[in-house]
Design an enzyme around this catalytic site. Structure first.
Site, short mmCIF file in Angstrom:
data_model
loop_
_atom_site.label_atom_id
_atom_site.label_comp_id
_atom_site.label_asym_id
_atom_site.label_seq_id
_atom_site.Cartn_x
_atom_site.Cartn_y
_atom_site.Cartn_z
N ASP A 1 5.43 73.25 76.12
CA ASP A 1 6.88 73.04 76.21
C ASP A 1 7.54 72.95 74.84
O ASP A 1 8.47 73.69 74.52
CB ASP A 1 7.20 71.76 77.00
CG ASP A 1 6.87 71.90 78.47
OD1 ASP A 1 6.66 73.04 78.93
OD2 ASP A 1 6.81 70.87 79.16
N ARG B 1 9.72 55.22 73.20
CA ARG B 1 10.84 56.16 73.03
C ARG B 1 11.83 55.75 71.94
O ARG B 1 12.24 56.58 71.14
CB ARG B 1 11.55 56.40 74.35
CG ARG B 1 10.78 57.19 75.42
CD ARG B 1 9.61 57.93 74.92
NE ARG B 1 9.01 58.84 75.90
CZ ARG B 1 7.76 59.24 75.85
NH1 ARG B 1 6.96 58.81 74.89
NH2 ARG B 1 7.29 60.10 76.74
N ASP C 1 13.27 59.47 80.10
CA ASP C 1 13.08 59.57 78.66
C ASP C 1 14.26 60.22 77.94
O ASP C 1 14.54 59.90 76.78
CB ASP C 1 11.79 60.34 78.36
CG ASP C 1 10.55 59.51 78.62
OD1 ASP C 1 10.68 58.27 78.66
OD2 ASP C 1 9.46 60.08 78.76
N SER D 1 0.88 65.57 84.83
CA SER D 1 1.63 65.29 83.61
C SER D 1 1.23 63.89 83.14
O SER D 1 1.37 62.92 83.90
CB SER D 1 3.13 65.35 83.88
OG SER D 1 3.87 64.93 82.76
#
Length: 397
Positions: A12, A92, A121, A171
């Site tokens: 990605d 994050r 996120d 994931s």
């Protein structure tokens, strides 16, 4: 235009390098943080440079992550909806902070991330970035582009981005504080998670047939010793992940309310987090008054909610921490845990600030508690409740 991209090394974000170069004519600088995910940072850097980035930063942020994000979460007993120790959420704002630091160093116009438009996120990173530097543009290629996996692979091949055979249908996001696993059969909340998804915790049938014991010492609310050995935070958490995981401790499976309104089935592995948080809560019960505990429960819940929903930058978090840190000055002592085939039980605790007094609690002859005190106390304690009930019965009669 210069863009700072949070780069994982996966397909990605690798495709994003070419997309940013093509769509914006951008010079791309990539940033990868080591927060304990166990990836090969040298390989990730090599991959980024081959894709034409002008600069790459590999940042060892494990110590900063533990000291400034994980330990405040321990003090706040942070468990979103009572189940999730906010492991991904904690990393994050740190990633956002490093993106902004690199952006300001390079005089960049924007930062970019690989978050989808369906998850939490995107909010966590973008709110943190804009709070730190409102002049920076935030680009979210996955959200803007909306590519399917097939189209992404086709674009990658067309632009010379290496496409490896997909290793897993799941994931996974992980750091020192926990692993998050999504997708595949996990999207059916009625199905048991397959054993193949777990890496940090043994299945119960393979866990030792004898219990294991661990002792955690706390000072000012944070763990400083494991089994009598003083360790830095990173080493302590890493070692406890292995010790607890060996006994099958640390698996979490629950339905979670995402920030964007979706109910999501989430599976986590957090061996050290569950052990440390359970021990910490127990130690607090030993040293804090019942009034502090009742109020702190509300404060802790709000702290976890702020962090989960991407509001690390909100001043309320620091306001809450002022109260939390005041309480934690006395959260000092040792807690002993028993680990056995997935179960986690506190079996002992001690503290120089303990409010437990044997001479008051004992039922033996040496007790200093004068039971005659209770008669008057009961009358006063229940006075309003009894009066209200009498009045109600009289009215009904």
């Amino acid at each position: 235009m210069k863009v700072i991209l949070a780069y994982s090394g996966g397909l990605d974000t690798s495709v994003m390098i070419k997309w940013l170069q093509e769509k914006y004519g951008a010079e791309v600088v990539t940033v990868t943080l080591d927060v304990g995910q166990g990836e090969d940072l040298a390989l990730i850097e090599e991959r980024a440079r081959k894709l034409g980035v002008v600069e790459h930063y590999s940042i060892d942020a494990k110590e900063e992550f533990v000291e400034n994000y994980v330990f405040p979460a321990v003090k706040a007993n942070a468990m979103y909806e009572g189940k999730y120790p906010v492991s991904t959420a904690l990393s994050r704002p740190l990633i956002a902070k490093k993106l902004v630091e690199v952006a300001e160093k390079h005089g960049a116009d924007a930062v970019a991330h690989g978050c989808t438009g369906k998850g939490n996120d995107q909010v966590r990173i973008e709110v943190a970035v804009r709070s730190l530097n409102p002049d920076l543009k935030v680009i979210a290629p996955v959200r803007e582009w909306g590519l399917t996996r097939e189209a992404e692979i086709e674009y990658a091949r067309k632009h010379g981005v290496p496409v490896e055979e997909r290793r897993s249908i799941y994931s996974v996001d992980q750091n020192l504080w926990g692993r998050s696993i999504e997708c595949g059969p996990l999207e059916d909340p009625a199905e048991e998670p397959p054993e193949e998804i777990f890496e940090w915790t043994l299945p119960l049938r393979e866990a030792p047939d004898q219990p294991g014991y661990v002792s955690i010492k706390f000072e000012r609310g944070v763990p400083v010793e494991l089994n009598g050995e003083r360790l830095d935070g990173v080493s302590l958490i890493a070692r406890l992940n292995k010790l607890a995981g060996m006994h099958g401790v640390g698996r979490i499976d629950h339905v979670e309310d995402r920030l964007v309104g979706i109910k999501s089935r989430e599976v986590y592995e957090c061996p050290a987090a569950l052990c440390i948080l359970e021990a910490h809560r127990d130690l607090e019960k030993l040293v804090l008054t019942k009034h502090e505990l009742m109020f702190k429960e509300l404060v802790d819940r709000e702290w976890a909610h702020l962090v989960y929903t991407g509001l690390w930058a909100d001043p309320l978090r620091e306001d809450l921490e002022a109260f939390i840190n005041s309480c934690e000055d006395r959260v000092e002592g040792e807690v002993r845990l028993k680990l056995f085939k997935g179960s986690l039980i506190v079996v002992g605790r001690s503290s120089p600030y303990s409010l437990y007094e044997h001479s008051l609690a004992t039922y033996g002859a040496e007790s200093r508690f004068d039971q005659s005190w209770s008669k008057g106390f009961i009358e006063l304690w229940g006075l309003q409740s009894m009066t209200a009930r009498w009045k109600k019965r009289r009215k009904e009669a």
